[in-house]
Structures are given as structure tokens and as C-alpha cells.
Design a protein around this motif. Structure first.
Motif, short mmCIF file in Angstrom:
data_model
loop_
_atom_site.label_atom_id
_atom_site.label_comp_id
_atom_site.label_asym_id
_atom_site.label_seq_id
_atom_site.Cartn_x
_atom_site.Cartn_y
_atom_site.Cartn_z
N SER A 1 -20.03 21.01 -36.11
CA SER A 1 -18.65 20.57 -35.88
C SER A 1 -17.77 20.89 -37.08
O SER A 1 -16.61 21.24 -36.93
N LYS A 2 -18.32 20.82 -38.30
CA LYS A 2 -17.53 21.19 -39.48
C LYS A 2 -17.22 22.68 -39.45
O LYS A 2 -16.13 23.09 -39.81
N GLU B 1 -16.94 24.51 -36.75
CA GLU B 1 -15.92 24.71 -35.72
C GLU B 1 -14.54 24.38 -36.25
O GLU B 1 -13.58 25.09 -35.96
N ASP B 2 -14.43 23.31 -37.03
CA ASP B 2 -13.14 22.96 -37.64
C ASP B 2 -12.68 24.07 -38.57
O ASP B 2 -11.50 24.42 -38.59
N PHE C 1 -13.61 27.31 -38.40
CA PHE C 1 -13.30 28.50 -37.61
C PHE C 1 -11.94 28.40 -36.95
O PHE C 1 -11.21 29.40 -36.86
N LYS C 2 -11.57 27.23 -36.48
CA LYS C 2 -10.28 27.05 -35.82
C LYS C 2 -9.12 27.30 -36.77
O LYS C 2 -8.01 27.58 -36.33
N ASN C 3 -9.36 27.18 -38.06
CA ASN C 3 -8.29 27.33 -39.05
C ASN C 3 -8.31 28.68 -39.77
O ASN C 3 -7.55 28.88 -40.71
N LYS D 1 -7.33 32.44 -40.00
CA LYS D 1 -6.35 33.36 -39.45
C LYS D 1 -6.87 34.77 -39.69
O LYS D 1 -7.06 35.20 -40.81
N GLU D 2 -7.13 35.49 -38.61
CA GLU D 2 -7.63 36.85 -38.71
C GLU D 2 -6.46 37.81 -38.59
O GLU D 2 -5.67 37.72 -37.67
#
Length: 106
Positions: free
Chosen positions: A5-6, A8-9, A11-13, A15-16
Motif C-alpha cells: 500500500s505504501k 501504491e501511494d 506510484f500514484k504520485n 509523474k512520468e
């Protein structure tokens, strides 16, 4: 599950960004080194077949050849039967993006 879950947090942030002006070509170089000479040459490493040791050898070899490639992943094969250490190095080279084979990848 806490680590996932950490991640995933994280990865969501991320910016590619597209690097349209920077393209690479990857070439594999297979270096066959006499096994005895290899182990005699790099005694300063606790594990002469470690990622750090083989990275050092490949980078120094490219520098010696005046080859300006950027070393990526390296596969190591300690071939005792043939008396060789084989280093299969993925080496990246900057190329003109217009000449890139994969124009659709951008």
C-alpha cells in the motif's frame, strides 16, 4: 500488505515525463575474460562476481576503448569449464530520435 500500500501511494504520485529529445539504442556486448586473470585483477572486492565488481570492469573496459556507452544491466557467467568469466552487458548509446527504429514508442 503495508509495504504494497505504501508503494501504491508512491506510484500514484510519480509523474512520468516523455523524453522526446533523448533516445537510446541498446547493444549487448559479451566480454569473455580468462577466469584466472579476472580473479587476479579484482581482488579488492569481497565478491569478485558482485554487481559492483562487474560494473567496474565493464565501465573501465569501455573507458579504455574510448567507448562512450552507458552501462546498464550485466549478466555474469562464471564458466569454470571453459576457464572464462563471461559478462553480457547491455550498453546504451544516445542516438538521433528521428533515426530511432521505434518512432511509435514516443
Amino acid at each position: 500488505m503495508r509495504i504494497i500500500s505504501k508503494l501504491e501511494d508512491l506510484f500514484k504520485n510519480i509523474k512520468e515525463k516523455n523524453a522526446n529529445d533523448l533516445c537510446f539504442e541498446v547493444r549487448h556486448k559479451v566480454l569473455e575474460i580468462p577466469r584466472d586473470l579476472y580473479f587476479q585483477t579484482i581482488p579488492k572486492y569481497d565478491n569478485p562476481l558482485s554487481e559492483e565488481a562487474v560494473q567496474y570492469i565493464v565501465e573501465e573496459y569501455l573507458d579504455w576503448k574510448d567507448d562512450h556507452g552507458l552501462v546498464g544491466m550485466i549478466r555474469v557467467n562464471d564458466n569454470k569449464e571453459r576457464g572464462l568469466v563471461e559478462l553480457d552487458a547491455a550498453v546504451r548509446y544516445v542516438v538521433n530520435c528521428e533515426d530511432s527504429v521505434c518512432k511509435d514508442c514516443q
